[in-house]
Design a protein around this motif. Structure first.
Motif, PDB file in Angstrom:
ATOM      1  N   GLN A  86       0.834  -1.212   0.000  1.00  0.00           N
ATOM      2  CA  GLN A  86       0.000   0.000   0.000  1.00  0.00           C
ATOM      3  C   GLN A  86       0.867   1.259   0.000  1.00  0.00           C
ATOM      4  O   GLN A  86       0.529   2.247  -0.639  1.00  0.00           O
ATOM      5  N   ALA A  87       1.992   1.227   0.711  1.00  0.00           N
ATOM      6  CA  ALA A  87       2.878   2.393   0.734  1.00  0.00           C
ATOM      7  C   ALA A  87       3.398   2.681  -0.679  1.00  0.00           C
ATOM      8  O   ALA A  87       3.479   3.832  -1.111  1.00  0.00           O
ATOM      9  N   ARG A  88       3.724   1.618  -1.398  1.00  0.00           N
ATOM     10  CA  ARG A  88       4.210   1.799  -2.769  1.00  0.00           C
ATOM     11  C   ARG A  88       3.110   2.311  -3.688  1.00  0.00           C
ATOM     12  O   ARG A  88       3.372   3.065  -4.625  1.00  0.00           O
ATOM     13  N   GLN A  89       1.865   1.893  -3.405  1.00  0.00           N
ATOM     14  CA  GLN A  89       0.763   2.319  -4.275  1.00  0.00           C
ATOM     15  C   GLN A  89       0.477   3.818  -4.192  1.00  0.00           C
ATOM     16  O   GLN A  89       0.090   4.424  -5.175  1.00  0.00           O
ATOM     17  N   VAL A  90       0.637   4.407  -3.013  1.00  0.00           N
ATOM     18  CA  VAL A  90       0.307   5.833  -2.894  1.00  0.00           C
ATOM     19  C   VAL A  90       1.493   6.737  -3.243  1.00  0.00           C
ATOM     20  O   VAL A  90       1.341   7.953  -3.319  1.00  0.00           O
ATOM     21  N   THR A  91       2.682   6.128  -3.444  1.00  0.00           N
ATOM     22  CA  THR A  91       3.869   6.921  -3.793  1.00  0.00           C
ATOM     23  C   THR A  91       4.295   6.644  -5.237  1.00  0.00           C
ATOM     24  O   THR A  91       3.976   5.593  -5.793  1.00  0.00           O
ATOM     25  N   ARG A  92       4.994   7.599  -5.813  1.00  0.00           N
ATOM     26  CA  ARG A  92       5.472   7.450  -7.193  1.00  0.00           C
ATOM     27  C   ARG A  92       6.871   6.842  -7.217  1.00  0.00           C
ATOM     28  O   ARG A  92       7.270   6.175  -8.160  1.00  0.00           O
ATOM     29  N   GLU A  93       7.634   7.148  -6.157  1.00  0.00           N
ATOM     30  CA  GLU A  93       8.984   6.604  -6.039  1.00  0.00           C
ATOM     31  C   GLU A  93       9.129   5.969  -4.669  1.00  0.00           C
ATOM     32  O   GLU A  93       8.560   6.468  -3.695  1.00  0.00           O
TER      33      GLU A  93
ATOM     34  N   PRO B 113       6.111   4.746  14.749  1.00  0.00           N
ATOM     35  CA  PRO B 113       5.824   6.181  14.662  1.00  0.00           C
ATOM     36  C   PRO B 113       6.764   6.972  13.748  1.00  0.00           C
ATOM     37  O   PRO B 113       7.312   7.998  14.154  1.00  0.00           O
ATOM     38  N   LEU B 114       6.984   6.475  12.539  1.00  0.00           N
ATOM     39  CA  LEU B 114       7.795   7.204  11.563  1.00  0.00           C
ATOM     40  C   LEU B 114       6.960   7.452  10.303  1.00  0.00           C
ATOM     41  O   LEU B 114       6.422   6.512   9.721  1.00  0.00           O
ATOM     42  N   THR B 115       6.855   8.725   9.909  1.00  0.00           N
ATOM     43  CA  THR B 115       6.123   9.107   8.700  1.00  0.00           C
ATOM     44  C   THR B 115       7.134   9.558   7.648  1.00  0.00           C
ATOM     45  O   THR B 115       8.000  10.385   7.942  1.00  0.00           O
ATOM     46  N   ILE B 116       7.022   8.984   6.444  1.00  0.00           N
ATOM     47  CA  ILE B 116       7.999   9.279   5.394  1.00  0.00           C
ATOM     48  C   ILE B 116       7.325  10.051   4.268  1.00  0.00           C
ATOM     49  O   ILE B 116       6.283   9.629   3.753  1.00  0.00           O
ATOM     50  N   VAL B 117       7.900  11.202   3.915  1.00  0.00           N
ATOM     51  CA  VAL B 117       7.360  12.038   2.836  1.00  0.00           C
ATOM     52  C   VAL B 117       8.095  11.701   1.539  1.00  0.00           C
ATOM     53  O   VAL B 117       9.326  11.784   1.475  1.00  0.00           O
ATOM     54  N   LEU B 118       7.325  11.307   0.525  1.00  0.00           N
ATOM     55  CA  LEU B 118       7.894  10.890  -0.762  1.00  0.00           C
ATOM     56  C   LEU B 118       7.043  11.445  -1.908  1.00  0.00           C
ATOM     57  O   LEU B 118       5.901  11.855  -1.689  1.00  0.00           O
ATOM     58  N   PRO B 119       7.568  11.428  -3.147  1.00  0.00           N
ATOM     59  CA  PRO B 119       6.750  11.880  -4.282  1.00  0.00           C
ATOM     60  C   PRO B 119       5.441  11.083  -4.353  1.00  0.00           C
ATOM     61  O   PRO B 119       5.439   9.874  -4.152  1.00  0.00           O
ATOM     62  N   LYS B 120       4.345  11.776  -4.601  1.00  0.00           N
ATOM     63  CA  LYS B 120       3.045  11.103  -4.566  1.00  0.00           C
ATOM     64  C   LYS B 120       2.712  10.421  -5.886  1.00  0.00           C
ATOM     65  O   LYS B 120       3.163  10.854  -6.946  1.00  0.00           O
ATOM     66  N   ALA B 121       1.920   9.367  -5.814  1.00  0.00           N
ATOM     67  CA  ALA B 121       1.406   8.729  -7.030  1.00  0.00           C
ATOM     68  C   ALA B 121       0.338   9.628  -7.644  1.00  0.00           C
ATOM     69  O   ALA B 121      -0.304  10.398  -6.921  1.00  0.00           O
ATOM     70  N   ALA B 122       0.154   9.528  -8.962  1.00  0.00           N
ATOM     71  CA  ALA B 122      -0.848  10.358  -9.641  1.00  0.00           C
ATOM     72  C   ALA B 122      -2.238  10.103  -9.064  1.00  0.00           C
ATOM     73  O   ALA B 122      -3.077  11.010  -9.004  1.00  0.00           O
TER      74      ALA B 122
END
Ligand code: TXA
Ligand code: MG
Length: 319
Positions: free
Chosen positions: A67-74, A90-99
Motif C-alpha cells: 500500500q505504501a508503494r501504491q500511494v507513492t510514485r517513487e 511512529p515514523l512518517t515518510i514524505v515521498l513523491p506522490k502517485a498520480a
C-alpha cells in the motif's frame, strides 16, 4: 447521540469508512480522525470536522509495504531501508506522490506523507476498509492531540470512536523527508533523531540527517497545540517569576506540568497532563526545562511544549 462502538466492532467502523464517513481510530502515537483515501466525501469531512485549513496535508496510514508503494510514485532504497527498520511504528515518510493519490490529501503538493502504524486496531481497520486511511490527529485544528478515546469524545461528541486504550507513545510520529543521501526531520516525534542515526549506521552510504526549516513542513506551525490557559517554559524560579509578571498572572493559580524525569513517560502523558491541568482551575501553567531533560524523546516533548507556550525565555513576547 454519539455512536460509541465497542472495540470489537471494527467491522462496523470499517463499513462507515467505506461509506465515506469519518471514524476516530487509535494509533500508538495519538488518536487519528480517519477517512478512506478512496472517498472524497470522507476526506472533505476530515477538514470540516477538524476545522482544518486545506493547506495542511494529511498522513496516509497503510497496513502493508505494498500500500505504501501504491500511494507513492517513487520508493527509494533509503526510504525502503528506514521503513523496514521502523515500521510498523511512529515514523512518517514524505515521498513523491502517485498520480492517483488525491490532492485533497496532499494539499496540492507533489509529495505524500506515509506511515504504517503499529496499533493492531489501526492495522485491522485499514485491512477491513480495503484502502489506506488518511488521518490527522483527532482534535480541532491547532489544539492538543488526543491520547485517549475520552479526549476525542470530549472534542467530537458526534464522531464514532474506536477505543484502543491510551496511546503508548503519546505524541505524534516523526515526519521525515527522504532524498538521496539526506534525511530531513520535518517534525520530531516518537522515533528520535538518535534512533535514525543508529539505523543509518547500517546503511551502505553516508547519510546526512538534519532538522528541517519550519517552512519545509506545511502544517508544523510556530504556534500549535494551544492549551486554554497560558503556558510558560522556564528554567528556574527567576524565570517563573518573570513569566508570571509578563503574562499578568502574578500570584494566581499557577500549576507545574508534571513531566517526570523519564522522557518515555513524559511523552506518553504530555497531552493528558495538559488537558487535566488546563481543566483544573489553574490559570497559568508552566513546565520546568532542566539541562537533564535533553536529547532523545525530550526533543519531541519540548517541540510540542514550545509550540503550545505563550512564554519562553528566548521569546518573551508571544502573548
Ligand atoms: O502520529 C501521527 O502522525 C498522527 C497519527 C494519527 O498518525 N497524525 C498526525 O497527523 O499527527 P497531523 O495531520 O496532525 O500531522 C501531520 C503532519 C503535519 O504537520 C503535516 O504538515 C505533515 O504531517 N505532512 C503531511 N503531508 C506532508 C507532505 N507532503 N510534506 C510535508 N509535510 C507533510
Ligand atoms: Mg495534529
Amino acid at each position: 447521540m454519539p455512536a460509541l462502538i465497542d472495540s470489537n466492532d471494527l467491522k462496523e467502523a470499517a463499513e462507515k469508512l467505506r461509506r465515506g464517513d469519518v471514524v476516530a481510530i487509535p494509533t500508538e502515537t495519538v488518536y487519528g480522525l480517519a477517512a478512506s483515501i478512496g472517498s472524497e466525501d470522507g476526506l472533505k469531512k476530515i477538514f470540516s470536522t477538524k476545522e482544518r485549513p486545506f493547506f495542511d496535508p494529511l498522513i496516509v496510514h497503510v497496513a502493508s509495504f505494498e500500500q505504501a508503494r501504491q500511494v507513492t510514485r517513487e520508493w527509494p532504497p533509503l526510504a525502503d531501508f528506514l521503513a523496514r527498520w521502523f515500521w510498523p511504528g511512529p515514523l512518517t515518510i514524505v515521498l513523491p506522490k502517485a498520480a492517483t493519490t488525491s490532492s485533497l490529501i496532499t494539499s496540492g503538493l507533489d509529495t505524500v506523507a506515509v506511515r504504517y502504524p503499529a496499533h493492531p486496531f489501526a492495522q485491522e481497520l485499514i485491512r477491513l476498509t480495503g484502502t489506506p486511511l488518511a488521518a490527522p490527529s483527532a482534535n480541532k485544528f491547532g489544539r492538543t492531540s488526543p491520547s485517549t478515546a475520552d479526549h476525542v469524545r470530549a472534542e467530537f461528541p458526534d464522531v464514532t470512536v474506536v477505543d484502543g486504550g491510551p496511546c503508548e507513545v503519546g505524541l505524534e510520529s516523526t515526519v521525515i523527508a527522504v532524498t538521496p543521501g539526506e534525511i530531513a526531520i520535518l517534525r520530531p516525534g516518537g522515533i528520535t533523531q538518535e534512533d535514525i542515526e543508529l539505523a543509518t549506521e547500517r546503511w551502505a552510504q553516508p547519510v546526512r540527517i538534519r532538522r528541517a526549516e519550519s517552512q519545509e513542513s506545511p502544517g508544523h506551525l510556530k504556534h500549535h497545540y494551544m492549551p486554554k490557559v497560558p503556558l510558560a517554559i522556564v528554567a528556574n524560579d527567576t524565570q517563573l517569576a518573570e513569566a508570571q509578571r509578563d503574562l499578568g498572572k502574578v500570584a494566581l493559580r499557577a500549576r507545574e506540568l508534571d513531566l517526570t524525569d523519564d522522557p518515555t513517560q513524559a511523552a506518553r502523558r504530555l497531552y493528558a497532563e495538559m488537558r487535566t491541568q488546563e481543566e483544573s482551575g489553574a490559570d497559568f501553567l508552566y513546565a520546568v526545562k532542566t539541562p537533564a531533560k535533553d536529547g532523545g524523546l525530550w526533543a519531541a516533548v519540548w517541540d510540542r511544549l514550545t509550540r503550545a507556550a505563550s512564554w519562553t525565555p528566548e521569546d518573551r513576547s508571544r502573548v
